[in-house]
Write an enzyme that holds these catalytic residues in place. Structure first.
Site, mmCIF file in Angstrom:
data_model
loop_
_atom_site.group_PDB
_atom_site.id
_atom_site.type_symbol
_atom_site.label_atom_id
_atom_site.label_comp_id
_atom_site.label_asym_id
_atom_site.label_seq_id
_atom_site.Cartn_x
_atom_site.Cartn_y
_atom_site.Cartn_z
ATOM 1 N N CYS A 11 -4.034 -0.275 8.457
ATOM 2 C CA CYS A 11 -3.827 1.164 8.687
ATOM 3 C C CYS A 11 -5.173 1.861 8.542
ATOM 4 O O CYS A 11 -6.213 1.199 8.418
ATOM 5 C CB CYS A 11 -2.758 1.735 7.761
ATOM 6 S SG CYS A 11 -3.157 1.647 6.010
ATOM 7 N N ARG A 17 0.063 2.861 3.864
ATOM 8 C CA ARG A 17 1.009 2.083 4.661
ATOM 9 C C ARG A 17 0.759 0.585 4.614
ATOM 10 O O ARG A 17 1.700 -0.194 4.385
ATOM 11 C CB ARG A 17 0.974 2.567 6.124
ATOM 12 C CG ARG A 17 1.536 3.956 6.316
ATOM 13 C CD ARG A 17 1.183 4.520 7.679
ATOM 14 N NE ARG A 17 -0.260 4.720 7.820
ATOM 15 C CZ ARG A 17 -0.865 5.132 8.907
ATOM 16 N NH1 ARG A 17 -0.152 5.378 9.986
ATOM 17 N NH2 ARG A 17 -2.172 5.303 8.934
ATOM 18 N N ASP A 125 1.787 8.629 8.998
ATOM 19 C CA ASP A 125 0.901 8.424 7.851
ATOM 20 C C ASP A 125 1.337 9.312 6.680
ATOM 21 O O ASP A 125 1.229 10.542 6.758
ATOM 22 C CB ASP A 125 -0.534 8.766 8.272
ATOM 23 C CG ASP A 125 -1.545 8.297 7.252
ATOM 24 O OD1 ASP A 125 -1.145 8.067 6.091
ATOM 25 O OD2 ASP A 125 -2.727 8.152 7.617
HETATM 26 P P1 4NP Z 1 -3.058 5.015 5.187
HETATM 27 O O1 4NP Z 1 -3.237 6.566 4.794
HETATM 28 O O2 4NP Z 1 -3.818 4.838 6.474
HETATM 29 O O3 4NP Z 1 -1.581 4.829 5.368
HETATM 30 O O4 4NP Z 1 -3.640 4.227 4.033
HETATM 31 C C1 4NP Z 1 -4.505 7.161 4.573
HETATM 32 C C2 4NP Z 1 -5.116 7.000 3.352
HETATM 33 C C3 4NP Z 1 -6.346 7.597 3.118
HETATM 34 C C4 4NP Z 1 -6.935 8.351 4.102
HETATM 35 C C5 4NP Z 1 -6.317 8.509 5.336
HETATM 36 C C6 4NP Z 1 -5.100 7.906 5.566
HETATM 37 N N1 4NP Z 1 -8.181 8.985 3.856
HETATM 38 O O5 4NP Z 1 -8.645 9.763 4.714
HETATM 39 O O6 4NP Z 1 -8.790 8.742 2.783
#
Ligand code: 4NP
Length: 156
Positions: A11, A17, A125
């Site tokens: 992800c 996720r 997300d």
């Molecule tokens: P993930 O969600 O892709 O589901 O892990 C996110 C976690 C952190 C960030 C963006 C999306 N971030 O910008 O730090």
């Protein structure tokens, strides 16, 4: 003994996720007595959260569902992963674009997790939605469908 099937969940940040999918899929194959048939991990397409453990929302949701968290620190997807894994499974179209850019041509099958379901779609997300219940429900559906696909393909 067959080589383990190597699965990498991907992800954007690798804290919400994909570590949820990693822990859930590890739990699922454990329930089926298939743990030794798999090697499972997760990775990020972006560097924003590198080195961080899974998000509190992911940890709390897994705990409420009685699923052990696989300890993990966010790490970046690399071109080499394309040869180290059999399946590299993203969560949404943005992930898919970045995965193609990072991986280029590779031996792994690159797909989205919900491609294996009857209703292919993105997993929203929860970093932005805050809805870890919906994330979990989608991940449970995708992981079950992916395992059923492997069974149908005679991989297990
Ligand atoms: P993930 O969600 O892709 O589901 O892990 C996110 C976690 C952190 C960030 C963006 C999306 N971030 O910008 O730090």
């Amino acid at each position: 003994m067959n080589q383990p099937i190597r699965v990498l969940f991907v992800c954007l940040g690798n804290i919400c996720r994909s570590p949820m999918a990693e822990s859930y899929f590890a739990w699922l194959v454990g329930q089926r007595g298939l743990s030794d048939r798999f090697s499972i991990s997760s990775a990020a397409t972006h560097s924003d959260a590198l080195g961080n453990p899974p998000h509190r929302g992911t940890r709390e949701k897994l705990s409420r569902e009685g699923i052990s968290l696989i300890p993990h620190r966010a790490r970046l997807l690399t071109r080499e992963d394309g040869e180290r894994y059999d399946y590299i499974l993203g969560m949404d179209e943005e992930n898919a674009r970045h995965m193609r850019r990072i991986l280029g041509e590779c031996s792994a099958r690159v797909a989205l997790l919900l491609d294996f379901t009857e209703r292919p779609r993105a997993i929203a997300d929860p970093w932005f939605t805050g809805n870890f219940d919906e994330t979990f429900s989608d991940i449970r559906e995708g992981c079950s469908a992916f395992l059923a696909y492997l069974e149908r393909e005679g991989r297990l």
